[in-house]
Every structure is written in C-alpha cells, then in structure tokens.
Design an enzyme around this catalytic site. Structure first.
Site, PDB file in Angstrom:
ATOM      1  N   ARG A  30     -50.576  41.904   7.297  1.00 56.07           N
ATOM      2  CA  ARG A  30     -51.084  42.422   6.020  1.00 56.07           C
ATOM      3  C   ARG A  30     -50.818  41.441   4.881  1.00 56.07           C
ATOM      4  NH1 ARG A  30     -52.590  47.921   5.460  1.00 56.07           N
ATOM      5  NH2 ARG A  30     -52.514  48.908   7.480  1.00 56.07           N
ATOM      6  N   ARG A  34     -52.336  44.480  -1.368  1.00 57.06           N
ATOM      7  CA  ARG A  34     -52.017  45.016  -2.684  1.00 57.06           C
ATOM      8  C   ARG A  34     -50.764  44.457  -3.349  1.00 57.06           C
ATOM      9  NH1 ARG A  34     -53.258  51.105  -3.470  1.00 57.06           N
ATOM     10  NH2 ARG A  34     -55.504  51.016  -3.313  1.00 57.06           N
ATOM     11  N   ARG A  43     -59.882  43.873  -6.190  1.00 54.74           N
ATOM     12  CA  ARG A  43     -60.031  45.309  -5.919  1.00 54.74           C
ATOM     13  C   ARG A  43     -60.390  46.123  -7.158  1.00 54.74           C
ATOM     14  NH1 ARG A  43     -60.189  49.012  -4.432  1.00 54.74           N
ATOM     15  NH2 ARG A  43     -58.616  50.148  -3.266  1.00 54.74           N
ATOM     16  N   ASP A  79     -60.623  45.843   8.621  1.00 57.14           N
ATOM     17  CA  ASP A  79     -59.726  46.937   8.975  1.00 57.14           C
ATOM     18  C   ASP A  79     -59.922  47.289  10.440  1.00 57.14           C
ATOM     19  OD1 ASP A  79     -57.750  48.886   7.651  1.00 57.14           O
ATOM     20  OD2 ASP A  79     -58.948  50.146   8.969  1.00 57.14           O
ATOM     21  N   TYR A 154     -56.789  57.741  14.879  1.00 50.46           N
ATOM     22  CA  TYR A 154     -57.456  58.025  13.597  1.00 50.46           C
ATOM     23  C   TYR A 154     -58.756  58.795  13.813  1.00 50.46           C
ATOM     24  CZ  TYR A 154     -54.229  54.858  11.227  1.00 50.46           C
ATOM     25  OH  TYR A 154     -53.102  54.277  10.717  1.00 50.46           O
TER      26      TYR A 154
HETATM   27  O1  1CP Z   1     -53.965  40.339   5.681  1.00 48.00           O
HETATM   28  C1  1CP Z   1     -54.224  41.354   6.373  1.00 48.00           C
HETATM   29  O2  1CP Z   1     -53.554  41.636   7.388  1.00 48.00           O
HETATM   30  C2  1CP Z   1     -55.338  42.241   5.893  1.00 48.00           C
HETATM   31  C3  1CP Z   1     -56.315  42.733   6.911  1.00 48.00           C
HETATM   32  C4  1CP Z   1     -55.955  44.115   7.449  1.00 48.00           C
HETATM   33  C5  1CP Z   1     -55.478  44.418   8.723  1.00 48.00           C
HETATM   34  C6  1CP Z   1     -55.076  43.437   9.793  1.00 48.00           C
HETATM   35  C7  1CP Z   1     -56.141  45.344   6.770  1.00 48.00           C
HETATM   36  C8  1CP Z   1     -56.617  45.502   5.391  1.00 48.00           C
HETATM   37  N1  1CP Z   1     -55.868  46.370   7.631  1.00 48.00           N
HETATM   38  C9  1CP Z   1     -55.443  45.821   8.818  1.00 48.00           C
HETATM   39  C10 1CP Z   1     -55.076  46.539  10.046  1.00 48.00           C
HETATM   40  C11 1CP Z   1     -54.779  47.976   9.985  1.00 48.00           C
HETATM   41  N2  1CP Z   1     -55.385  48.967   9.252  1.00 48.00           N
HETATM   42  C12 1CP Z   1     -53.826  48.591  10.818  1.00 48.00           C
HETATM   43  C13 1CP Z   1     -53.032  47.838  11.875  1.00 48.00           C
HETATM   44  C14 1CP Z   1     -51.882  47.120  11.281  1.00 48.00           C
HETATM   45  C15 1CP Z   1     -50.722  47.990  10.873  1.00 48.00           C
HETATM   46  O3  1CP Z   1     -50.231  48.772  11.718  1.00 48.00           O
HETATM   47  O4  1CP Z   1     -50.294  47.842   9.726  1.00 48.00           O
HETATM   48  C16 1CP Z   1     -53.823  49.966  10.544  1.00 48.00           C
HETATM   49  C17 1CP Z   1     -52.949  51.029  11.175  1.00 48.00           C
HETATM   50  C18 1CP Z   1     -54.819  50.200   9.562  1.00 48.00           C
HETATM   51  C19 1CP Z   1     -55.211  51.514   9.007  1.00 48.00           C
HETATM   52  C20 1CP Z   1     -55.141  51.482   7.532  1.00 48.00           C
HETATM   53  N3  1CP Z   1     -56.103  50.885   6.760  1.00 48.00           N
HETATM   54  C21 1CP Z   1     -54.126  51.969   6.685  1.00 48.00           C
HETATM   55  C22 1CP Z   1     -52.875  52.711   7.128  1.00 48.00           C
HETATM   56  C23 1CP Z   1     -53.171  54.178   7.109  1.00 48.00           C
HETATM   57  C24 1CP Z   1     -52.021  55.030   7.612  1.00 48.00           C
HETATM   58  O5  1CP Z   1     -51.987  55.358   8.797  1.00 48.00           O
HETATM   59  O6  1CP Z   1     -51.174  55.399   6.783  1.00 48.00           O
HETATM   60  C25 1CP Z   1     -54.496  51.658   5.364  1.00 48.00           C
HETATM   61  C26 1CP Z   1     -53.748  51.981   4.108  1.00 48.00           C
HETATM   62  C27 1CP Z   1     -55.749  50.975   5.436  1.00 48.00           C
HETATM   63  C28 1CP Z   1     -56.546  50.411   4.338  1.00 48.00           C
HETATM   64  C29 1CP Z   1     -56.335  48.957   4.182  1.00 48.00           C
HETATM   65  N4  1CP Z   1     -56.630  48.026   5.168  1.00 48.00           N
HETATM   66  C30 1CP Z   1     -56.358  46.773   4.693  1.00 48.00           C
HETATM   67  C31 1CP Z   1     -55.873  46.909   3.335  1.00 48.00           C
HETATM   68  C32 1CP Z   1     -55.489  45.769   2.433  1.00 48.00           C
HETATM   69  C33 1CP Z   1     -55.859  48.285   3.035  1.00 48.00           C
HETATM   70  C34 1CP Z   1     -55.473  48.904   1.702  1.00 48.00           C
HETATM   71  C35 1CP Z   1     -56.761  49.203   1.027  1.00 48.00           C
HETATM   72  C36 1CP Z   1     -56.790  48.982  -0.472  1.00 48.00           C
HETATM   73  O7  1CP Z   1     -56.790  47.845  -0.996  1.00 48.00           O
HETATM   74  O8  1CP Z   1     -56.914  50.018  -1.151  1.00 48.00           O
END
Ligand code: 1CP
Length: 347
Positions: A30, A34, A43, A79, A154
C-alpha cells in the site's frame, strides 16, 4: 546488446530468484495511498473508482512513492476487487469495497460470468503500459490480484468485516455453490493476471489478506487449490510469482505448496521461523510491523535491523512491512526505513 553492456538485473527481481543482490530490495504494501499528501491531492479531484479507471492518474499515483522514497519496486495502483466488475458484480468503494447485491445463493453464483480482462478492465493494462515507459529500470513493476478466497470474502460478505461471517457461513452451508464461485473467481483472476503479464508487469503478487480466517484444514480445502491453479496457469509467463497469506503463521507448511517463488510473511511470525518451514527454495518478503513506523527513530532502526538479522544475509529476502502501511503514518518514517534497509545491507 554487446558484451559488457548487459544491464544488471534489478535487485528486486534478483532477490525474487534468490540471486545475490547489491543491497536488500525494499518496497511497502500500500505504498501509494492516503498517508502521502501528493496522493490526497489527486484524490481531492477524483473518487477512488475513477482513479483506478483513469490510466494517467493511476500511473501517476503509482510513481509517487518511487519518486519520493526510491523504492526497489513499484506496485500497480488498482484494487483487488477491480476484476470483479467483469463478472457482473456491482462494485463501489466507501472507502473499502462495497457490493450492493452480495452473492448469497447458488442461483446468483451460476448467473455470474468469467470476466474477460481486455473487455472489462482494459484501463489496467493501459496503466501498466504507461508505467513501463515511465518507471526507472531500478523499480520493476509488480502486477497483482486478490487470491480467490479473499476476493470471495468481499463478494459474499458485501463489504469489509473482521470475521466475514456471511462468507464463512456460505462455505459451510453451500459448499458446492461456494466451490463454483471460487472457481469462477479463480478463472477470472488467472486471465486478469495473465493479461497484466502480457501488458508488461515484471512480477505478479497474489494477496490472500483473509487466509488467516481459515483453519489449516479449511485453508487446504477452500483456499489453497484455487491459488495453486492460478500459479500453475501463470508459470508460462516466466515471471516471479509472490503469494501473501496474511495472518498465515499456522498455514506456512500449506502455503509452501502454492507453487509461488516468494512467500509474503506478516509480522506475527519471525522470518527465521518462516524460512525453516518454507525451506531454502523459496524467497521471503516482509515483515516489519507497520506500527514500528510510529516508534522513535532509534526503536524503528532496531526493529528494521532485527528483521534483517532474522534473514542473516541469506539470498532471497525482499524487505517489506508485514501488512499494508497505516493511513496516519508519517512519510518521513518511510524515508528513514528505506534508507536504513539500503545502508545496512549495502554489499
Ligand atoms: O500501493 C499500493 O499498494 C496501492 C494499490 C492497492 C493494493 C495493492 C490498493 C489501493 N488496494 C490494494 C489491495 C487491496 N485492497 C487489498 C489487499 C492488500 C491488503 O490486505 O491490504 C485489500 C484487502 C483491499 C480491499 C480494500 N480496498 C480495502 C480494505 C477494506 C477492508 O476490508 O477493510 C480498502 C480500504 C480499499 C480501497 C483502497 N484500495 C487502494 C487504496 C489506496 C484504497 C483507499 C481508497 C481511497 O483513497 O479512498
């Protein structure tokens, strides 16, 4: 290319293949997101879904941490849920994935399609092509997807959860329908990762963020076969394949059978113990506690050094956090971490 001008293999790719490296490569799960003010500036203008679907912007935020910190790998900004739209799943983000009509019946499973990436998510491959032109050779591009079990969680639960109780209940109440859903997700994911490889991804990572919800027995029944199948289908691309079973301390012996080149290890299990279960033929990625980035610098340095000491200079280590970086992390702590890993391991 003439003799003597061969470009050295980037440290990240060398470490994936357990070859000698000039320093231990480091990147952060990640790493785009943010905690970075430059990400928040983008964003402010677009929502998350639009960001993932706009190749110029997705490429820009992928590059942000590389420019700021000089990491040894970049990860595609997207994502794990992105390819699900191609299956007919109605996806939104707030801020995590939200599915308005979660899959809870055999009939719903049978109505889903296997997604065709070129048709449903062409913007991902376009983002990869832009990034391959813009990234420095020192930062290879990692493509990624969710593991079928995590994506399934999910899809059935409909949003994030601590227990994913609806998703687990469906496994036990309707094991055949659940298996068909896992199969469709696996086929969609395999095609999706293959398209990323064709577009220029230099390594592929499979995130099994919720693997740790399963007992070893259920993990072997419901989660591992789908990962094995995807990895077997991706082998022809000859790219390093990374598998991350989060909270997988009790699953390591099984995860070893996934067929990956690199296993991601969360911070709960010392890398020395992970390596003794995984054996010498697999590289490891991890595993600093993301909370260490909130510690005073001397304590952060000690924890970084401890992770390095657990590997003891053996080939096949990619430094990373044990899970994604927290949103309130100070970017200056990340800069300190990247420099510390490079300085301590320079050979
Ligand atoms: O640099 C990077 O790694 C960004 C690319 C990336 C990746 C690899 C994002 C952007 N998401 C992910 C993978 C991801 N998404 C996972 C696997 C990794 C992990 O376990 O952390 C998972 C479980 C998700 C699901 C997801 N998407 C969540 C978690 C939800 C929960 O279960 O609580 C969230 C908050 C997102 C949205 C998201 N995806 C990525 C970002 C930067 C965000 C936040 C969105 C925003 O800017 O509002």
């Amino acid at each position: 290319m003439s003799a003597g001008q061969v470009t050295p293999e980037p440290p990240f790719l060398a470490a994936c293949r357990r070859r000698p490296v000039p320093h231990t490569p480091v990147w952060i799960m990640r790493q785009a997101g943010r905690y970075l003010p430059e990400y928040m500036a983008v964003r402010q203008k677009v929502d998350f879904l639009t960001l993932t679907k706009t190749p110029d912007l997705a490429a820009e935020v992928t590059l942000q941490p590389i420019r700021r910190f000089g990491m040894d790998a970049a990860i595609l900004f997207s994502d794990i849920m992105t390819p699900l739209e191609g299956m007919g799943v109605d996806l939104d983000f707030d801020p995590g994935p939200v599915i308005r009509n979660p899959v809870r019946s055999a009939g719903h499973v049978d109505g889903l399609r296997v997604g065709d990436p070129e048709e449903s998510v062409p913007f991902v491959m376009e983002t990869i092509r832009i990034l391959r032109r813009e990234l420095p050779a020192s930062a290879p591009l990692i493509g990624f997807a969710g593991a079928p079990f995590t994506t399934y969680c999910y899809t059935v639960q409909g949003s994030g959860s601590k227990t994913f109780i609806e998703a687990k209940a469906f496994l036990y109440a309707e094991p055949e329908a659940a298996a068909r859903l896992l199969d469709k997700i696996a086929e969609t994911t395999s095609r999706y990762l293959s398209a990323q490889a064709d577009a220029g991804a230099q390594a592929l990572m499979i995130f099994d963020s919720w693997a740790g919800l399963l007992s070893p027995r259920d993990y072997r029944r419901f989660a591992l076969p789908a990962v094995q199948r995807i990895i077997a289908e991706l082998r022809s691309h000859r790219l390093p394949l990374i598998y991350f079973p989060n909270q997988g301390s009790t699953l390591m012996a099984s995860a070893r059978e996934a067929g990956a080149d690199v296993i991601g290890v969360d911070w709960r299990l010392p890398l020395s113990e992970a390596r003794s279960v995984l054996g010498p033929d697999l590289a490891v990625q991890g595993n600093l506690d993301p909370a260490a980035l909130f510690a005073p610098r001397d304590e952060l340095a000690r924890q970084v050094d401890r992770v390095l000491a657990e590997v003891g200079g053996a080939p096949g280590h990619i430094f990373n956090l044990g899970h994604g970086i927290e949103r309130t992390t100070d970017p200056a702590a990340v800069a300190f971490l990247v420099d510390r890993v490079h300085e301590q391991t320079a050979r």
